[in-house]
Enzyme design. Structure first.
Site, mmCIF file in Angstrom:
data_model
loop_
_atom_site.group_PDB
_atom_site.id
_atom_site.type_symbol
_atom_site.label_atom_id
_atom_site.label_comp_id
_atom_site.label_asym_id
_atom_site.label_seq_id
_atom_site.Cartn_x
_atom_site.Cartn_y
_atom_site.Cartn_z
ATOM 1 C CD GLN A 79 40.714 17.569 21.312
ATOM 2 O OE1 GLN A 79 40.427 17.256 22.467
ATOM 3 N NE2 GLN A 79 40.990 18.815 20.972
ATOM 4 C CB SER A 80 43.708 18.070 23.101
ATOM 5 O OG SER A 80 44.439 19.106 23.712
ATOM 6 C CB ALA A 81 45.897 15.743 26.805
ATOM 7 C CG HIS A 307 42.364 22.597 21.058
ATOM 8 N ND1 HIS A 307 43.132 21.843 20.205
ATOM 9 C CD2 HIS A 307 42.584 22.087 22.306
ATOM 10 C CE1 HIS A 307 43.788 20.931 20.893
ATOM 11 N NE2 HIS A 307 43.461 21.044 22.163
#
Length: 407
Positions: A79-81, A307
């Site tokens: 997730q994300s990075a 997020h």
């Protein structure tokens, strides 16, 4: 970390492996002295954090059968990075054959993910190269040049000196921006190019993919926007009416909310559709989702799924985030999410969870599964944001959103 406890996945019959990898200058760093030292050996440089991830996947190949796992049925997810990592693994020749499926949560993958940063300056470099940033960092400690003595001096620095105050809150300070690569480096061996360019060229591992975003996900608003006309200017004068209809159909939205939504679609929603279309067009089974649920205990404070909000639902670890305020509805959403994720990890088809059928992405239908604000499952065909995404798509195609996203 309690949110990433894999116990509930294990109960679903999935062997889960979480890995650490190097961050900051230990994870992503370039310097002319390092390049010079590796010139004869051909050593891979720069993306040490991703090298750790690949090493972990090779460990899984060698060892996971001892834990009841199947080295021929590995799913990577992040997730994300971590989602950016998934893009790198999907497009890196060094990760080929190490996994059979992938899940990407809020990972972008579209617009200038690496800020145009190459290891060594070349015609594609935007701003400073990783070597130039590393040289500037070293100069701060009186280390100059690119010979072996410079390399020895850098290696003699303490861990605290190398970190040099870098953390998530100082990452975007002028000092850190000047001396730290900030993440992925196009090195030509592990990271060949921006993921967008590799996806467009068909240079990616074609394995089943699940991906999606949250309805109040991450965006990078442009400073100084004070009117709706300024917010819509990015679409061009010919599209001002269409932009107003797509982003403010009632005419009552605030400038800040409009700008936030535009930035979210630039950063998350449109890239997810671009990737879903790309994989589907290549004949790869692809499953797109939108997570819109907010825990009942925080709905008065939070209007959407921000997020990372999906993580404790995916892992079914809600108490790690919401404590004793978890409701039966919250838990039902978590049980559905982990069931879909586990089914996809096992078979490559989330519908094998036995819940509401989750259709593979269809370019013409623009189909996706929504985890709705009411806690239900809903198949959207097309996406409720189709008009917004359609406006952003040509801008992202032409990389006209890069400065807006990252300035």
């Amino acid at each position: 970390m309690p949110r990433f406890d894999g116990t509930q996945f294990a109960k679903q019959g999935v062997v889960i492996v979480t890995t650490n990898y190097r961050l900051g200058r230990f994870g992503f760093f370039g310097h002319p002295a390092l390049t010079a030292a590796a010139s004869q050996s051909g050593e891979v440089l720069g993306n040490y954090g991703y090298m750790d991830q690949i090493a972990a996947l090779k460990w899984v190949q060698r060892n996971i059968s001892n834990f009841g796992g199947d080295p021929g049925n590995v799913t990577v997810f992040g997730q994300s990075a971590g989602g950016e990592s998934i893009h790198n693994l999907l497009t890196s020749p060094l990760a080929t054959g190490l996994f059979q499926k992938a899940i990407n949560e809020s990972g972008n993958g579209r617009v200038n993910q690496y800020y145009g940063r190459t290891l060594t300056r070349n015609a594609k470099t935007v701003g400073a190269s990783a070597e130039e940033q590393g040289a500037l960092f070293a100069q701060g400690f009186g280390i100059n040049g690119s010979d072996t003595s410079a390399l020895q001096a850098m290696r003699a620095l303490s861990a605290d000196q190398i970190v040099d105050g870098l953390n998530s809150s100082t990452l975007n300070s002028p000092h850190s921006l000047a001396t730290f690569s900030g993440g992925s480096i196009v090195d030509g061996k592990l990271v060949l190019d921006e993921p967008e360019n590799l996806y467009k060229n068909g240079q990616f591992t074609k394995v089943p993919l699940m991906l999606g975003v949250n309805n109040a996900d991450l965006g990078f608003s442009t400073p100084g926007i004070s009117t709706k006309e300024q917010a819509y200017a990015i679409f061009g004068p010919q599209n001002l009416g269409a932009a107003a209809a797509a982003f403010d159909p009632s005419g009552t939205a605030s400038v800040a909310s409009i700008e936030s939504q535009i930035s979210r679609v630039i950063t998350m929603d449109e890239p997810a559709r671009f990737i879903a279309r790309t994989f589907t067009s290549a004949g790869v089974p692809t499953y797109l989702y939108r997570f819109s649920y907010v825990a009942q205990s925080v709905r008065e404070k939070i209007s959407g799924a921000t997020h990372g909000a999906e993580i404790p639902y995916v892992f079914d670890t809600l108490s790690s985030t919401y404590g004793t305020a978890v409701t039966s509805q919250d838990e039902q959403v978590a049980q559905r999410m982990i069931a879909y994720w586990a089914a996809f990890a096992k078979t490559g088809n989330p519908s094998d969870a036995g819940l509401t059928n989750w259709p593979a992405y269809d370019v013409a239908l623009d189909s996706q599964m929504e985890f709705t604000p009411a806690g239900t499952l809903q198949v959207n065909q097309p996406s409720p944001l189709k008009a917004q995404i359609d406006l952003i798509e040509p801008l992202n195609d032409a990389n006209k959103t890069v400065n807006r996203q990252y300035q």
